[in-house]
Design a protein around this motif. Sequence first.
Motif, PDB file in Angstrom:
ATOM      1  N   ASN A   1       1.094  -1.115  -0.015  1.00 32.02           N
ATOM      2  CA  ASN A   1       0.025   0.053   0.139  1.00 32.02           C
ATOM      3  C   ASN A   1       1.039   1.357   0.157  1.00 32.02           C
ATOM      4  OD1 ASN A   1      -1.664   1.718   0.145  1.00 32.02           O
ATOM      5  ND2 ASN A   1      -2.618   1.595   2.527  1.00 32.02           N
ATOM      6  N   LEU A   2       1.458   1.413   1.101  1.00 34.41           N
ATOM      7  CA  LEU A   2       2.891   2.713   0.674  1.00 34.41           C
ATOM      8  C   LEU A   2       3.506   2.740  -0.259  1.00 34.41           C
ATOM      9  CD1 LEU A   2       4.024   4.551   2.346  1.00 34.41           C
ATOM     10  CD2 LEU A   2       5.664   2.536   2.847  1.00 34.41           C
ATOM     11  N   ASN A   3       4.160   1.368  -1.015  1.00 32.87           N
ATOM     12  CA  ASN A   3       4.814   1.411  -2.560  1.00 32.87           C
ATOM     13  C   ASN A   3       3.386   2.557  -3.618  1.00 32.87           C
ATOM     14  OD1 ASN A   3       7.056   0.956  -2.074  1.00 32.87           O
ATOM     15  ND2 ASN A   3       6.259  -1.313  -1.962  1.00 32.87           N
ATOM     16  N   GLN A   4       2.799   1.860  -3.279  1.00 33.64           N
ATOM     17  CA  GLN A   4       0.959   2.023  -4.357  1.00 33.64           C
ATOM     18  C   GLN A   4       0.720   4.029  -4.351  1.00 33.64           C
ATOM     19  OE1 GLN A   4      -1.997  -0.275  -3.574  1.00 33.64           O
ATOM     20  NE2 GLN A   4      -1.480  -1.860  -4.990  1.00 33.64           N
ATOM     21  N   LYS A   5       0.801   4.162  -2.696  1.00 32.26           N
ATOM     22  CA  LYS A   5       0.965   5.227  -2.603  1.00 32.26           C
ATOM     23  C   LYS A   5       1.930   6.701  -2.816  1.00 32.26           C
ATOM     24  CE  LYS A   5      -1.757   5.525   1.706  1.00 32.26           C
ATOM     25  NZ  LYS A   5      -2.238   5.552   2.867  1.00 32.26           N
ATOM     26  N   ILE A   6       3.720   5.967  -2.908  1.00 30.18           N
ATOM     27  CA  ILE A   6       4.721   6.712  -3.360  1.00 30.18           C
ATOM     28  C   ILE A   6       4.679   6.180  -4.904  1.00 30.18           C
ATOM     29  CG2 ILE A   6       7.322   6.270  -3.568  1.00 30.18           C
ATOM     30  CD1 ILE A   6       7.198   5.188  -0.891  1.00 30.18           C
ATOM     31  N   LYS A   7       4.203   5.293  -5.660  1.00 31.43           N
ATOM     32  CA  LYS A   7       4.125   5.601  -6.912  1.00 31.43           C
ATOM     33  C   LYS A   7       3.429   6.147  -7.733  1.00 31.43           C
ATOM     34  CE  LYS A   7       3.646   2.662 -10.873  1.00 31.43           C
ATOM     35  NZ  LYS A   7       3.450   1.043 -11.107  1.00 31.43           N
TER      36      LYS A   7
END
Length: 70
Positions: free
Chosen positions: A15-21
């Motif tokens: 989820n965090l990686n998706q937000k960063i992307k």
Amino acid sequence: MTQSALEKQEAKLKNLNQKIKAEKSKIEQNLGKQIIKSLNLDYANLSNQKIKDLAQKIATILKHEPNNQL
């Protein structure tokens, strides 16, 4: 750690990686829009090659600009 705890951490990380992307994409789009607006460019005349050439020119100028604090 249990399997369930690892799965929860893995989900949080995903989820965090998706937000960063998504945030990176938003910044890239905003930067592009601001450059196009500032240079008064016509979207109809911007091919992929012209965009790449323009990006290279901007990068070259910024790399050689003294006191570049970006």
